[in-house]
Design a protein around this motif. Structure first.
Motif, PDB file in Angstrom:
ATOM      1  N   UNK A   7       0.697  -1.357   0.142  1.00  0.00           N
ATOM      2  CA  UNK A   7      -0.022   0.005   0.051  1.00  0.00           C
ATOM      3  C   UNK A   7       0.852   1.142  -0.058  1.00  0.00           C
ATOM      4  N   UNK A   8       0.298   2.051  -0.842  1.00  0.00           N
ATOM      5  CA  UNK A   8       1.150   3.397  -0.871  1.00  0.00           C
ATOM      6  C   UNK A   8       0.281   4.501  -0.027  1.00  0.00           C
ATOM      7  N   UNK A   9       0.875   5.375   0.953  1.00  0.00           N
ATOM      8  CA  UNK A   9       0.355   6.323   1.414  1.00  0.00           C
ATOM      9  C   UNK A   9       0.552   7.386   0.642  1.00  0.00           C
ATOM     10  N   UNK A  25      -2.432   0.151 -10.890  1.00  0.00           N
ATOM     11  CA  UNK A  25      -2.506  -1.024 -10.145  1.00  0.00           C
ATOM     12  C   UNK A  25      -2.092  -1.086  -8.867  1.00  0.00           C
ATOM     13  N   UNK A  26      -1.968   0.086  -8.356  1.00  0.00           N
ATOM     14  CA  UNK A  26      -1.420   0.166  -6.718  1.00  0.00           C
ATOM     15  C   UNK A  26      -2.575   0.391  -5.869  1.00  0.00           C
ATOM     16  N   UNK A  82       4.111   0.798   2.199  1.00  0.00           N
ATOM     17  CA  UNK A  82       5.160   0.494   1.651  1.00  0.00           C
ATOM     18  C   UNK A  82       6.069   1.615   1.104  1.00  0.00           C
ATOM     19  N   UNK A  83       5.100   2.605   0.776  1.00  0.00           N
ATOM     20  CA  UNK A  83       5.914   3.863   0.027  1.00  0.00           C
ATOM     21  C   UNK A  83       5.005   5.055   0.527  1.00  0.00           C
ATOM     22  N   UNK A  91       5.489   4.222 -11.865  1.00  0.00           N
ATOM     23  CA  UNK A  91       6.582   3.429 -12.552  1.00  0.00           C
ATOM     24  C   UNK A  91       7.770   2.867 -11.875  1.00  0.00           C
ATOM     25  N   UNK A  92       7.905   4.111 -11.082  1.00  0.00           N
ATOM     26  CA  UNK A  92       9.246   3.620 -10.109  1.00  0.00           C
ATOM     27  C   UNK A  92       8.870   2.577  -9.053  1.00  0.00           C
ATOM     28  N   UNK A  93       7.649   2.578  -8.547  1.00  0.00           N
ATOM     29  CA  UNK A  93       7.181   1.692  -7.565  1.00  0.00           C
ATOM     30  C   UNK A  93       6.872   0.295  -8.361  1.00  0.00           C
ATOM     31  N   UNK A  94       6.333   0.208  -9.652  1.00  0.00           N
ATOM     32  CA  UNK A  94       6.105  -1.191  -9.946  1.00  0.00           C
ATOM     33  C   UNK A  94       7.361  -1.861 -10.809  1.00  0.00           C
TER      34      UNK A  94
END
Length: 165
Positions: free
Chosen positions: A4-6, A31-32, A49-50, A160-163
């Motif tokens: 999960x991204x906050x 997709x996040x 996670x980010x 993009x950076x996260x995936x």
């Protein structure tokens, strides 16, 4: 990256919240899993996670809620990918050139080893809270200078950076 991204933010009149929601929408489309919360209401970041942190700029300083969030959670934030954004210039400069972070944000970038910081144009419209905001509006300096295409492009870059990794 799974997880999960906050996306969190400090705002006074809602302009930065709208930018944060736009960032979150793009991350979701990629997709996040994303949660969007005002910085003052975030109890902890260990379940994320980010993190993307945004703050409005007021008199050369990042919004107090964003500053406090970073200070309160700095150890946990330093252990995960972090991106920062600012919103504030009430003119076209943010669309015309890269604006470096204000000193407090520059310090946060260094302390957190943030992946990136970007400044977007701000928005100040009739009904804004605060004496300074009302004076700015009275002097005809308000308006909406947010570039949502640039915001969406940056958010896609973050996704993009996260995936990728």
């Amino acid at each position: 990256m799974a997880g999960t991204v906050l996306v969190t933010y400090g705002t006074t009149n809602g302009s930065t919240a709208r930018i944060a929601e736009t960032v979150a929408d793009v991350l979701r489309k990629e997709g996040l899993t994303v949660e969007t919360l005002p910085a003052r209401s975030v109890a902890g970041v260990t379940s994320y996670d980010a993190v993307v942190v945004g703050g409005g700029l007021y008199a050369g300083r990042w919004h107090k809620d964003a500053r406090r969030f970073v200070r309160r959670h700095r150890h946990e934030l330093a252990e995960r990918p972090v991106w920062l954004f600012s919103s504030g210039p009430l003119d076209a400069t943010a669309s015309e050139r890269d604006i470096p972070p204000v000193p407090g944000v520059r310090k946060a970038v260094a302390e957190l080893d943030a992946r990136e910081h970007v400044t977007f144009g701000g928005c100040l419209e009739e009904g804004a809270k605060g004496w300074v905001a009302r004076m700015i509006l009275r002097n005809g300096k308000g308006g909406d200078f947010r570039d949502f295409t640039a915001i969406e492009t940056w958010a896609a870059h973050v996704a993009d950076d996260l995936t990728r990794g």
